[in-house]
Design an enzyme around this catalytic site. Sequence first.
Site, PDB file in Angstrom:
ATOM      1  N   MET A   1       0.850  -1.201   0.000  1.00  0.00           N
ATOM      2  CA  MET A   1       0.000   0.000   0.000  1.00  0.00           C
ATOM      3  C   MET A   1       0.882   1.246   0.000  1.00  0.00           C
ATOM      4  SD  MET A   1      -2.687  -1.092   2.935  1.00  0.00           S
ATOM      5  CE  MET A   1      -3.529  -2.670   2.899  1.00  0.00           C
TER       6      MET A   1
ATOM      7  N   MET B   1     -12.286  -7.599  -4.662  1.00  0.00           N
ATOM      8  CA  MET B   1     -12.232  -7.086  -3.291  1.00  0.00           C
ATOM      9  C   MET B   1     -13.629  -7.132  -2.678  1.00  0.00           C
ATOM     10  SD  MET B   1      -9.039  -6.232  -2.850  1.00  0.00           S
ATOM     11  CE  MET B   1      -9.308  -5.625  -1.197  1.00  0.00           C
TER      12      MET B   1
ATOM     13  N   GLY C   1      -7.259  -1.291   1.876  1.00  0.00           N
ATOM     14  CA  GLY C   1      -6.552  -0.377   2.771  1.00  0.00           C
ATOM     15  C   GLY C   1      -6.296  -0.943   4.161  1.00  0.00           C
TER      16      GLY C   1
ATOM     17  N   GLY D   1      -6.918  -4.490   6.996  1.00  0.00           N
ATOM     18  CA  GLY D   1      -7.408  -5.824   7.320  1.00  0.00           C
ATOM     19  C   GLY D   1      -8.544  -5.708   8.324  1.00  0.00           C
ATOM     20  N   GLY D   2      -9.218  -6.820   8.555  1.00  0.00           N
ATOM     21  CA  GLY D   2     -10.205  -6.883   9.629  1.00  0.00           C
ATOM     22  C   GLY D   2     -11.537  -6.195   9.362  1.00  0.00           C
TER      23      GLY D   2
ATOM     24  N   GLY E   1     -10.668  -9.937   1.409  1.00  0.00           N
ATOM     25  CA  GLY E   1     -11.286  -9.043   2.394  1.00  0.00           C
ATOM     26  C   GLY E   1     -12.460  -9.673   3.114  1.00  0.00           C
TER      27      GLY E   1
END
Length: 214
Positions: free
Chosen positions: A34, A136, A141, A143-144, A175
């Site tokens: 990123m 996606m 941008g 995780g989680g 994702g």
Amino acid sequence: MIKIAPSLLSADFTRLGEEIVSVGAADYLHFDVMDGVFVPNISIGLPVLESVRRVTDKPIDVHLMITEPSRYAAKFAQTGADIVSFHVEADSPENIAQAIAGVHSAGKRVGLALKPATPAEAILPYISLLDIIVVMAVEPGFGGQKFMTEQLPKLRAIHDMIEARNPVCELEVDGGVNPETARLCVQNGANVLVAGNDIFGSADRAARIKELRG
Ligand code: DX5
Ligand code: ZN
């Protein structure tokens, strides 16, 4: 067979070597890059890839979330990635085509990724050239995040395009994947599942990978 790709973004970077060993049951290692411009976060890049390459034979699946990926795609392929994917939204059509060719010239597999708002059709000009497509299921941008079930019809549509035009192309979901959402992804045609928090948040990672694979 369903392939599982743990996302190193959720690993403990102070013990990255051990974290990689702990997911030895997986098929790919997902490596999120990123740049703080294409997405509102900055992660890891070429020097870390070089180190990871030295400690594993597992295929490394690089996901570039950077603007103008044509500047770097071939470089990641030369630095040890086995698969280099980048975003169809992130560059001009000419540069995307050039970046695809650059990764193939390095002898590596290439993919295109789509953000949640990007329609399935965006992949059509490139589909015959691709080894993998990354859908996606969260805004890239971080995780989680929570899996966006509204991405499932797009996943199915891309699966059908792959069947018709390039059946060897893999279909990856990235994702919010957990054992429950993994089933939905597979039902809609995915064959590679990325999971960060779900795997690295589990005490028994081998068992979790098995559960995700279904
Ligand atoms: C998100 C990254 C994903 C992320 C997945 O921008 O591309 O690979 O690390 O993490 P989870 O599985 O926790 O959503
Ligand atoms: Zn990713």
